[in-house]
Design a protein around this motif. Sequence first.
Motif, mmCIF file in Angstrom:
data_model
loop_
_atom_site.group_PDB
_atom_site.id
_atom_site.type_symbol
_atom_site.label_atom_id
_atom_site.label_comp_id
_atom_site.label_asym_id
_atom_site.label_seq_id
_atom_site.Cartn_x
_atom_site.Cartn_y
_atom_site.Cartn_z
ATOM 1 N N THR A 260 -13.127 20.130 -1.612
ATOM 2 C CA THR A 260 -11.810 20.870 -1.469
ATOM 3 C C THR A 260 -10.629 20.140 -1.181
ATOM 4 O O THR A 260 -9.695 20.601 -1.058
ATOM 5 N N SER A 261 -10.754 18.820 -1.015
ATOM 6 C CA SER A 261 -9.407 18.115 -0.434
ATOM 7 C C SER A 261 -8.655 17.978 -1.879
ATOM 8 O O SER A 261 -8.215 16.767 -1.669
ATOM 9 N N TYR B 105 -22.743 25.183 -1.131
ATOM 10 C CA TYR B 105 -22.526 25.267 -2.365
ATOM 11 C C TYR B 105 -23.995 25.499 -3.047
ATOM 12 O O TYR B 105 -25.060 25.071 -2.586
ATOM 13 N N GLU C 282 -9.187 14.088 -7.589
ATOM 14 C CA GLU C 282 -8.758 15.353 -7.164
ATOM 15 C C GLU C 282 -7.832 16.131 -8.378
ATOM 16 O O GLU C 282 -7.868 17.120 -8.323
ATOM 17 N N ILE D 53 -15.487 25.285 -7.775
ATOM 18 C CA ILE D 53 -16.327 24.380 -7.582
ATOM 19 C C ILE D 53 -17.958 24.975 -7.025
ATOM 20 O O ILE D 53 -17.866 25.742 -6.250
ATOM 21 N N GLN E 166 -9.023 28.559 -7.222
ATOM 22 C CA GLN E 166 -9.533 27.169 -7.841
ATOM 23 C C GLN E 166 -10.699 26.378 -6.817
ATOM 24 O O GLN E 166 -11.932 26.124 -7.582
ATOM 25 N N ALA E 167 -10.695 26.650 -5.647
ATOM 26 C CA ALA E 167 -11.594 25.810 -4.923
ATOM 27 C C ALA E 167 -13.025 26.735 -5.182
ATOM 28 O O ALA E 167 -14.178 26.151 -5.085
ATOM 29 N N ASP E 168 -13.025 27.939 -5.356
ATOM 30 C CA ASP E 168 -14.356 28.894 -5.548
ATOM 31 C C ASP E 168 -14.826 28.518 -6.829
ATOM 32 O O ASP E 168 -15.997 28.942 -6.818
ATOM 33 N N THR F 56 -10.183 23.464 -12.667
ATOM 34 C CA THR F 56 -10.324 24.777 -12.136
ATOM 35 C C THR F 56 -8.923 25.550 -12.398
ATOM 36 O O THR F 56 -8.964 26.555 -12.530
ATOM 37 N N LYS G 251 -7.092 28.826 -3.374
ATOM 38 C CA LYS G 251 -8.623 29.089 -2.970
ATOM 39 C C LYS G 251 -9.410 29.780 -4.176
ATOM 40 O O LYS G 251 -10.353 29.202 -4.492
#
Length: 545
Positions: free
Chosen positions: A460-461, A190, A419, A472, A468-470, A426, A466
């Motif tokens: 990412t839990s 990150y 979470e 962060i 959305q996780a990107d 996101t 994917k």
Amino acid sequence: MVLLRCVLLFVSLRASLGGSVENVGPHVHATAGEVWPKPKYQEGTDQFYVVDAQLFEFKSDVKGCDILDKAFLRYQRIILDDYRTVENHANSLNRIRHEKTWKGDPLFQGYLKELNVSLGGSCDSYPKDEQILQKEQYRIVVNETGAWLNSDTVWGILRGLETFSQLVYLARDEESLRINVTVIEDTARYSHRGLLVDTSRHFIPVKSLCTMLDAMSYNKLNVFHWHIVDDQSFPYVSKRFPKLSEKGAYTQNLIYPVSDVQYIIDYARDRGIRVIPEFDSPGHTRSWGAAYPELLTECYSGTTKNGLLGPIDPTKAKTYSFLTELFKEIISVFPDKYIHLGGDEVPFDCWKSNPSIQQFMRKNNITDYELLENYYIQNVLHIVAKLNATPVVWEEVFNNGVQISDDTIVHVWYPNRWEKELFNVTDAGHWAVLSACWYLDMVNSYGNGDWLKYYRCEPTSFNGTKQQADLILGGEACMWAEAVNEYNIIQRVWPRASATAERLWSSVDVTDEQDAARRLEEHTCRMNRRGIHAQPPNGPGFCRY
Ligand SMILES: *[C@@H]1O[C@H](CO)[C@@H](O)[C@H](O)[C@H]1NC(C)=O
Ligand SMILES: *[C@@H]1O[C@H](CO)[C@@H](O)[C@H](O)[C@H]1NC(C)=O
Ligand SMILES: *[C@@H]1O[C@H](CO)[C@@H](O)[C@H](O)[C@H]1NC(C)=O
Ligand SMILES: *[C@@H]1O[C@H](CO)[C@@H](O)[C@H](O)[C@H]1NC(C)=O
Ligand SMILES: *[C@@H]1O[C@H](CO)[C@@H](O)[C@H](O)[C@H]1NC(C)=O
Ligand SMILES: *[C@@H]1O[C@H](CO)[C@@H](O)[C@H](O)[C@H]1NC(C)=O
């Protein structure tokens, strides 16, 4: 009965940690020459050099890059200090004996006298962009011919120097400094790896903040989120509004004059750390009202003023001209493109009690207090956008439905539902930074040093795609200062924030807790040697040097 319960509790706690049989020796055995946070790729061997610390030099063909020159001096000192530590440990007779021993060892490669450092790009002056991920990439090679470090940026070189200094270890049986033949290819997972320090609830002197920045660099953290003011005190000395700190600081000794703020920014920059200041409003602003009570809302009991002041009064035009002037100054002092605007925990009771606020709401058809808050935040966002700064806001601003620009970062902090919050933020296409699981003021003091819960938090839990996780960007460990001051803040933060640092730097599959415990045991002793008073991470144990 009470006593019996205490005894039972005690026994069960002990049993849950190490089994019921206590063994002699440390709870966790430290590694030697392992890196924290764990590099992305490392290939190691048993072949070793003995580091000739007294002659050791960093060789580089880059001239006139002050960030590099200063870093070489810092790391030269670190290696020399470690050498003095082993020197003191061995008496000279022993050393002669041991020298023979390692000379006869088939794994001995010779004496290492230099690290050849090459910078592929130019010498930047500030780690500006949020997208600096690629730029912290570096490569270290220690092979039969020597030692090399290269990177395309100074920031990558800084990370590599830190890694190199950690590869140098104090050999256990032989009293020498060594480094093994190894190859490391490393880069951060990150780009935003932060530590929030609150300097309002207790004043934290510049010296402690510098120690904090040193420790951050030993853990490859790269964002210092300076929660500089809050309800209790206003230590930031404003050039435009000097009364803010004259009236709002605890005392005139407990302030950050312009020169101190500049010193911190430069000190951080030299270590590849950005400084993002937070001026939280409209709540958390009681100290602003010591000098400028007219900024804040007058609270009422029934139909009379009760003498108390609430959040900033969002209904007055003067409020916004004041904020424009203040933010103009802040944005010129802090070189980072981001500014944290807060926006959390706004209490509505004082707004509700005030008749002129009611009147304003009726007149402007603002039907509830969330919408009034939004009206305020929206105005502040416009002010900051005009000044070409990019905002970071606490999650409430997003939750309340304020229109935020695409580049705004939403800072997720509320416990137990992060979470879902990360999913929502996101899903709406916004950048996110996570802190909810890294609040360092939450202390469990027994046994292991309370770092595992931070280590186990995986950003990412959450239930997103994917894409959305990107969104962060990373996270921040947060040290709120209600219960810490200069005398305990360092040991409260370290090595607990090291857990966050590894989670944010290392690959997602770095989850072996036993391996981490052993490396953290070494890393904590390493920080201790370097003057960071980090607390023990793993229960009973000792530092060899
Ligand atoms: C370095 O090499 C020694 C043997 O010379 C070995 O015992 C040790 O595990 C190695 N350390 C690392 C970090 O690879
Ligand atoms: C560093 O290594 C490069 C490539 O191996 C070499 O050309 C250069 O002369 C070395 N520089 C120093 C200062 O040793
Ligand atoms: C050692 O590494 C350097 C830098 O990558 C390289 O130039 C050199 O050829 C290597 N030496 C050997 C023997 O592999
Ligand atoms: C006031 O706001 C409500 C709901 O947001 C809307 O339905 C109404 O038309 C507005 N009234 C005026 C006078 O703007
Ligand atoms: C996320 O969004 C859903 C749907 O709008 C909402 O019901 C939920 O409360 C939100 N969760 C959080 C933690 O804000
Ligand atoms: C998580 O994903 C599952 C399956 O796609 C879905 O049913 C559930 O509603 C999601 N939960 C959240 C909090 O988005």
